[in-house]
Motif scaffolding. Structure first.
Motif, PDB file in Angstrom:
ATOM      1  N   GLN A 298      30.166  -7.142   4.213  1.00  0.00           N
ATOM      2  CA  GLN A 298      30.976  -6.052   3.280  1.00  0.00           C
ATOM      3  C   GLN A 298      32.163  -5.813   3.639  1.00  0.00           C
ATOM      4  O   GLN A 298      33.251  -5.432   2.898  1.00  0.00           O
ATOM      5  CB  GLN A 298      29.982  -4.924   3.207  1.00  0.00           C
ATOM      6  CG  GLN A 298      28.701  -4.753   2.512  1.00  0.00           C
ATOM      7  CD  GLN A 298      28.185  -3.647   2.274  1.00  0.00           C
ATOM      8  OE1 GLN A 298      28.807  -2.622   2.247  1.00  0.00           O
ATOM      9  NE2 GLN A 298      26.799  -3.301   2.141  1.00  0.00           N
ATOM     10  N   ILE A 299      32.496  -5.823   4.866  1.00  0.00           N
ATOM     11  CA  ILE A 299      33.864  -5.778   5.368  1.00  0.00           C
ATOM     12  C   ILE A 299      34.958  -6.922   4.906  1.00  0.00           C
ATOM     13  O   ILE A 299      35.955  -6.713   4.159  1.00  0.00           O
ATOM     14  CB  ILE A 299      34.133  -5.775   6.876  1.00  0.00           C
ATOM     15  CG1 ILE A 299      33.400  -4.682   7.698  1.00  0.00           C
ATOM     16  CG2 ILE A 299      35.687  -5.724   7.228  1.00  0.00           C
ATOM     17  CD1 ILE A 299      33.211  -4.808   9.083  1.00  0.00           C
ATOM     18  N   LEU A 331      28.083  -3.076   8.267  1.00  0.00           N
ATOM     19  CA  LEU A 331      28.839  -1.863   9.205  1.00  0.00           C
ATOM     20  C   LEU A 331      29.613  -1.196   8.697  1.00  0.00           C
ATOM     21  O   LEU A 331      30.074   0.015   9.243  1.00  0.00           O
ATOM     22  CB  LEU A 331      29.761  -2.914  10.161  1.00  0.00           C
ATOM     23  CG  LEU A 331      29.086  -3.821  11.316  1.00  0.00           C
ATOM     24  CD1 LEU A 331      30.182  -4.345  12.018  1.00  0.00           C
ATOM     25  CD2 LEU A 331      28.001  -3.473  12.065  1.00  0.00           C
ATOM     26  N   LEU A 332      29.783  -0.931   7.459  1.00  0.00           N
ATOM     27  CA  LEU A 332      30.549  -0.029   6.695  1.00  0.00           C
ATOM     28  C   LEU A 332      29.771   1.493   6.505  1.00  0.00           C
ATOM     29  O   LEU A 332      28.583   1.508   6.453  1.00  0.00           O
ATOM     30  CB  LEU A 332      30.868  -0.435   5.175  1.00  0.00           C
ATOM     31  CG  LEU A 332      31.935  -1.330   4.923  1.00  0.00           C
ATOM     32  CD1 LEU A 332      32.448  -1.688   3.520  1.00  0.00           C
ATOM     33  CD2 LEU A 332      33.229  -1.103   5.733  1.00  0.00           C
ATOM     34  N   ALA A 333      30.730   2.446   6.803  1.00  0.00           N
ATOM     35  CA  ALA A 333      30.123   3.911   6.795  1.00  0.00           C
ATOM     36  C   ALA A 333      29.690   4.079   5.200  1.00  0.00           C
ATOM     37  O   ALA A 333      28.713   4.743   4.964  1.00  0.00           O
ATOM     38  CB  ALA A 333      31.005   4.941   7.102  1.00  0.00           C
ATOM     39  N   ALA A 354      35.945   2.358   6.452  1.00  0.00           N
ATOM     40  CA  ALA A 354      35.600   3.082   7.868  1.00  0.00           C
ATOM     41  C   ALA A 354      34.101   2.300   8.313  1.00  0.00           C
ATOM     42  O   ALA A 354      33.269   1.999   7.480  1.00  0.00           O
ATOM     43  CB  ALA A 354      35.274   4.486   7.487  1.00  0.00           C
ATOM     44  N   ILE A 355      34.152   2.200   9.698  1.00  0.00           N
ATOM     45  CA  ILE A 355      33.005   1.540  10.411  1.00  0.00           C
ATOM     46  C   ILE A 355      31.911   2.777  10.761  1.00  0.00           C
ATOM     47  O   ILE A 355      32.492   3.673  11.141  1.00  0.00           O
ATOM     48  CB  ILE A 355      33.441   0.811  11.460  1.00  0.00           C
ATOM     49  CG1 ILE A 355      34.335  -0.279  11.047  1.00  0.00           C
ATOM     50  CG2 ILE A 355      32.267   0.175  12.153  1.00  0.00           C
ATOM     51  CD1 ILE A 355      33.784  -1.498  10.137  1.00  0.00           C
ATOM     52  N   LYS A 359      25.945   1.889  13.577  1.00  0.00           N
ATOM     53  CA  LYS A 359      25.556   0.676  13.106  1.00  0.00           C
ATOM     54  C   LYS A 359      26.247  -0.451  13.967  1.00  0.00           C
ATOM     55  O   LYS A 359      25.643  -1.393  14.337  1.00  0.00           O
ATOM     56  CB  LYS A 359      26.015   0.549  11.738  1.00  0.00           C
ATOM     57  CG  LYS A 359      25.091   1.273  10.714  1.00  0.00           C
ATOM     58  CD  LYS A 359      25.346   0.814   9.345  1.00  0.00           C
ATOM     59  CE  LYS A 359      24.431   1.518   8.073  1.00  0.00           C
ATOM     60  NZ  LYS A 359      24.491   1.026   6.896  1.00  0.00           N
ATOM     61  N   LEU A 360      27.572  -0.057  14.301  1.00  0.00           N
ATOM     62  CA  LEU A 360      28.072  -1.089  15.135  1.00  0.00           C
ATOM     63  C   LEU A 360      27.500  -1.086  16.432  1.00  0.00           C
ATOM     64  O   LEU A 360      27.267  -2.199  17.311  1.00  0.00           O
ATOM     65  CB  LEU A 360      29.511  -0.490  15.470  1.00  0.00           C
ATOM     66  CG  LEU A 360      30.592  -1.399  16.257  1.00  0.00           C
ATOM     67  CD1 LEU A 360      30.594  -2.811  15.850  1.00  0.00           C
ATOM     68  CD2 LEU A 360      32.111  -0.787  16.482  1.00  0.00           C
ATOM     69  N   ALA A 361      27.021   0.104  17.198  1.00  0.00           N
ATOM     70  CA  ALA A 361      26.517   0.165  18.472  1.00  0.00           C
ATOM     71  C   ALA A 361      24.966  -0.608  18.423  1.00  0.00           C
ATOM     72  O   ALA A 361      24.551  -1.187  19.248  1.00  0.00           O
ATOM     73  CB  ALA A 361      26.210   1.646  18.923  1.00  0.00           C
TER      74      ALA A 361
END
Length: 367
Positions: A298-299, A331-333, A354-355, A359-361
């Motif tokens: 998505q990014i 990863l998108l918020a 915004a990440i 999810k990134l973790a």
């Protein structure tokens, strides 16, 4: 404002089903999140999707070249000094998606600093794009069922059909079944990922002349110089160059050689700066352009629609902006939403992304 740090964070998110095509198959999105930090607290974000079977990059090589080579070269420069940045990055050959991610992250910073959307800075033609969906290798009825589901769920009416297997049986059969099931109101085009020979391509196109295909993409290998020219010279539909045009110089070579009559622009490969050059080249030469997809998450898709919507030339065709639908997560918020066959540019300054830290973790691979 100066660049102070660049993060290259490897992450991995599985696909709901393997994506298969002539040059390989993908089970996991093992991408790299790139974040460029500045001394004023602004952070630019982009995504680098490695494709080792196309460009030779891996997740590990992207992390290494950004951390060990590119970061020392451009730390201390202003994000506005893009020509200086690219001159230093280009001292290292190759590594297109690593360079592209840094470029797009810098544009994200510039948009935030100017309090403007990146898409407006790039051209501001529109705030949305029509979406094309890729249908990969599968039994014919599965390909038809997927296309019908995507059409009915998201309103998408343009489909790229992956070919490059057995042209006279599997591939032609699949295209015929898709046309019969979806009707004439749906646009179809094919992408061989260099899987056919020139002679196979010519015969397959003759067999499908009644299917009203929009265009054909990279049907045979890029190094089959004479075969590609011969094939393109007799084609009645545009031939799109993709893997054969990773740089603006390659675009010039392929067009002047008669090996292509349209160009796929991938922001994951050429960022925003070089992609703008490619679009300008094509407009000057009267050549169509298509916004392609590097199986972006998505990014990356958000970057692609920001660029594609910004230019008149790239909005004429549906952009390949839906591959993230095949990923199990992202990863998108705030996830992207395709509605009525259209994807809108994210509002806000910069890229407007915004990440999600949780999810990134969960998906990062360096901890």
């Amino acid at each position: 404002m100066k660049i102070t740090q660049i993060e290259a964070i490897p992450f991995a998110i599985p696909y709901r089903k393997p994506l298969r095509f002539a040059s390989g198959e993908v089970h996991v999105a093992d991408h790299v999140l790139v974040r460029v930090h500045t001394d004023e607290g602004l952070v630019g974000t982009a995504e680098a999707p490695p494709r080792p079977y196309t460009y030779g990059e891996t997740q590990q090589s992207i992390v290494a070249v950004i951390g060990k080579v590119f970061t020392p070269q451009i730390t201390g420069l202003s994000p506005l000094e893009r020509q200086q940045v690219h001159a230093r990055l280009d001292r290292t050959v190759g590594n297109p998606t690593a360079k592209a991610a840094i470029d797009m992250a810098l544009w994200d910073i510039i948009g935030q600093a100017a309090r403007m959307p990146v898409s407006e800075l790039l051209g501001g033609w529109s705030d949305a794009m029509r979406v094309s969906h890729m249908v990969g290798f599968a039994p014919t009825q599965e390909m038809v069922a997927e296309a019908e589901r995507i059409r009915d769920t998201y309103g998408i009416t343009t489909f790229k059909v992956k070919v490059g297997r057995q042209p006279y049986t599997q591939d032609v059969e699949a295209c015929r079944a898709l046309r019969a099931a979806l009707g004439e109101d749906v646009s179809l085009y094919i992408d061989g990922n260099r899987g056919w020979s020139a002679s196979d391509s010519a015969r397959a196109l003759r067999d499908m002349v009644d299917l009203n295909l929009d265009f054909a993409e990279e049907l045979c290998p890029a190094d089959d110089v004479l075969g590609r020219r011969w094939l393109v010279s007799q084609s009645t539909i545009p031939f799109v160059a993709d893997e054969s045009v990773p740089t603006p110089a390659d675009v010039t070579r392929e067009l002047l050689a008669g090996s292509a009559t349209a160009i796929s622009v991938k922001t994951a490969r050429t960022g925003f700066t070089a992609s703008s050059r490619v679009v300008n080249q094509c407009e000057a030469m009267g050549v169509e352009v298509v916004i392609g997809n590097q199986i972006d998450g998505q990014i990356g898709t958000l970057c692609a629609v920001a660029f594609g919507a910004a230019h008149r030339a790239t909005t004429r065709r549906a952009g390949e902006l839906s591959n993230f639908l095949d990923m199990a997560d992202d990863l998108l918020a705030e996830p992207l939403v395709i509605s009525d066959g259209t994807l809108r540019v994210r509002p806000g300054t910069g890229l407007g992304l915004a990440i999600d830290p949780d999810k990134l973790a969960r998906y990062r691979q360096d901890r």
